[in-house]
Design an enzyme around this catalytic site. Structure first.
Site, mmCIF file in Angstrom:
data_model
loop_
_atom_site.group_PDB
_atom_site.id
_atom_site.type_symbol
_atom_site.label_atom_id
_atom_site.label_comp_id
_atom_site.label_asym_id
_atom_site.label_seq_id
_atom_site.Cartn_x
_atom_site.Cartn_y
_atom_site.Cartn_z
ATOM 1 N N ASN A 1 0.869 -1.180 0.000
ATOM 2 C CA ASN A 1 0.000 0.000 0.000
ATOM 3 C C ASN A 1 0.904 1.227 0.000
ATOM 4 O O ASN A 1 1.458 1.590 1.029
ATOM 5 C CB ASN A 1 -0.892 -0.042 1.254
ATOM 6 C CG ASN A 1 -1.748 1.204 1.395
ATOM 7 O OD1 ASN A 1 -1.818 2.031 0.477
ATOM 8 N ND2 ASN A 1 -2.408 1.336 2.532
ATOM 9 N N LYS B 1 0.124 4.222 -0.334
ATOM 10 C CA LYS B 1 -0.549 5.411 0.224
ATOM 11 C C LYS B 1 -0.292 6.610 -0.701
ATOM 12 O O LYS B 1 -0.210 6.444 -1.900
ATOM 13 C CB LYS B 1 -0.098 5.648 1.669
ATOM 14 C CG LYS B 1 -0.277 4.387 2.518
ATOM 15 C CD LYS B 1 -0.170 4.637 3.985
ATOM 16 C CE LYS B 1 -0.368 3.314 4.727
ATOM 17 N NZ LYS B 1 -0.359 3.460 6.167
ATOM 18 N N HIS C 1 -9.728 1.142 4.765
ATOM 19 C CA HIS C 1 -8.465 1.359 5.477
ATOM 20 C C HIS C 1 -8.719 2.334 6.627
ATOM 21 O O HIS C 1 -9.529 3.258 6.493
ATOM 22 C CB HIS C 1 -7.416 1.916 4.511
ATOM 23 C CG HIS C 1 -6.055 1.955 5.111
ATOM 24 N ND1 HIS C 1 -5.670 2.928 6.002
ATOM 25 C CD2 HIS C 1 -5.000 1.113 4.995
ATOM 26 C CE1 HIS C 1 -4.432 2.683 6.392
ATOM 27 N NE2 HIS C 1 -4.002 1.590 5.803
ATOM 28 N N GLU D 1 -7.153 4.762 7.682
ATOM 29 C CA GLU D 1 -6.948 6.185 7.348
ATOM 30 C C GLU D 1 -8.178 6.747 6.642
ATOM 31 O O GLU D 1 -8.537 7.901 6.835
ATOM 32 C CB GLU D 1 -5.674 6.331 6.495
ATOM 33 C CG GLU D 1 -4.435 6.178 7.366
ATOM 34 C CD GLU D 1 -3.220 5.613 6.663
ATOM 35 O OE1 GLU D 1 -3.175 5.606 5.416
ATOM 36 O OE2 GLU D 1 -2.296 5.162 7.376
ATOM 37 N N GLU E 1 -5.589 -4.740 10.649
ATOM 38 C CA GLU E 1 -4.598 -3.680 10.810
ATOM 39 C C GLU E 1 -4.891 -2.881 12.084
ATOM 40 O O GLU E 1 -5.691 -1.941 12.057
ATOM 41 C CB GLU E 1 -4.643 -2.731 9.614
ATOM 42 C CG GLU E 1 -4.293 -3.388 8.302
ATOM 43 C CD GLU E 1 -3.685 -2.376 7.336
ATOM 44 O OE1 GLU E 1 -2.583 -2.652 6.851
ATOM 45 O OE2 GLU E 1 -4.281 -1.328 7.089
ATOM 46 N N GLY F 1 2.155 2.535 10.704
ATOM 47 C CA GLY F 1 3.102 3.631 10.527
ATOM 48 C C GLY F 1 3.791 4.074 11.807
ATOM 49 O O GLY F 1 4.442 5.117 11.840
ATOM 50 N N SER G 1 3.076 -1.812 10.375
ATOM 51 C CA SER G 1 4.529 -1.799 10.571
ATOM 52 C C SER G 1 5.194 -3.156 10.319
ATOM 53 O O SER G 1 6.159 -3.515 11.000
ATOM 54 C CB SER G 1 4.886 -1.286 11.973
ATOM 55 O OG SER G 1 4.421 0.040 12.142
HETATM 56 P P1 PGA Z 1 2.565 0.465 7.632
HETATM 57 O O1 PGA Z 1 1.138 0.634 6.941
HETATM 58 O O2 PGA Z 1 3.140 -0.832 7.127
HETATM 59 O O3 PGA Z 1 3.363 1.665 7.181
HETATM 60 O O4 PGA Z 1 2.342 0.441 9.091
HETATM 61 C C1 PGA Z 1 0.269 -0.451 6.754
HETATM 62 C C2 PGA Z 1 -1.030 0.014 6.184
HETATM 63 O O5 PGA Z 1 -1.519 1.075 6.603
HETATM 64 O O6 PGA Z 1 -1.608 -0.637 5.297
#
Ligand code: PGA
Length: 256
Positions: free
Chosen positions: A9, A11, A95, A97, A167, A173, A212
């Site tokens: 992803n 982003k 997601h 976010e 997640e 992140g 992460s």
């Molecule tokens: P990350 O993001 O690996 O940077 O923690 C995962 C995600 O949000 O899909």
């Protein structure tokens, strides 16, 4: 046995030059992908570029979001037909976010799920609790509510092909990863919930862990029986790290 899957992803990261470099890195060193399905989800505007770069490879293309509507007055949105024209096969839905920053709720995610499946693409439905919810002991309640919203509308015949991503919001992140045991507990509960709707599908649905994931943490996570791969953010922007995660997933499939 379920085949592992690793989704990158990206982003809202990248540009024409960086994307070309990243895909070049993925294609030049990637070896044999029989045991793992790999896909990348670039920002929508770069989907045509990345589709062209991936042509002829075994890496698939995903989108980070899509509209539940076919067409019309939805400024800023993209339909599944449009995405399909550029070879998009997977769509990330719900997601955290999008839930937290853009107010997507369970009902919208369920509508989108329905639309993605109807369009013949594969949904990757994200669920996850906040730190506050985990500390209050509400993790399973929250993720079950989020997944149940989708299961209620899911076409049983297609459910087995859907992908779920657990997640934890506190791990996205942040550099904090759920322990393999914490993740397995939730994955197992999600699979049990799917089984309430369709026992056969529950055995086939792939449930990814995201939050992460790194080249170092991947193998231990993917060893767990209900963790079928990863949804990878930050580490998917570096070819070497992403490929190491894909190899860990392929290894887990092979041993599974
Ligand atoms: P990350 O993001 O690996 O940077 O923690 C995962 C995600 O949000 O899909």
């Amino acid at each position: 046995m379920r085949k592992s899957i690793v989704a990158g992803n990206w982003k809202m990261n990248g540009n024409l030059a960086a994307n070309a470099e990243l895909v070049k890195g993925l294609l030049s060193t990637r070896s044999g992908g029989d045991n793992v399905d790999v896909l990348v989800c670039p920002p929508a505007v770069y989907i045509p570029q990345v589709a062209a770069l991936l042509q002829g490879s075994d890496i698939s293309l995903g989108a980070q979001n899509a509209s539940a509507f076919e067409k019309g007055a939805y400024t800023g949105d993209l339909s599944l037909c449009m995405l399909a024209e550029f070879g998009v096969q997977y769509v990330i839905l719900g997601h955290s976010e999008r839930r937290a920053l853009f107010g997507e709720d369970d009902a919208q995610v369920a509508d989108k799920f329905h639309a993605v499946v109807a369009a013949g693409a594969t949904p990757i439905v994200c669920v996850g609790e906040t730190l506050q919810e985990r500390q209050a002991g509400q993790t399973l309640e929250v993720v079950s509510r989020q997944l149940r919203a989708v299961l209620e509308v899911a076409d049983k015949a297609k459910l087995a092909d859907a992908v779920v991503a657990y997640e934890p919001v506190w791990a996205i992140g942040t550099g904090l990863t759920a322990t393999p045991e914490q993740a397995q507990e939730v994955h197992q509960a999600l699979r049990a919930l799917i089984a309430e709707y369709d026992a056969a599908a529950a055995l086939k649905v792939r449930i990814l862990y995201g939050g992460s994931v790194t080249a170092d943490s991947a193998a231990q996570l993917f060893e767990k029986p209900d963790i079928d791969g990863g949804l990878v953010g930050g580490a998917s922007l570096k070819a070497k790290d992403f490929l190491a995660i894909c190899s860990a997933a392929a290894g887990a499939s092979a041993n599974g």
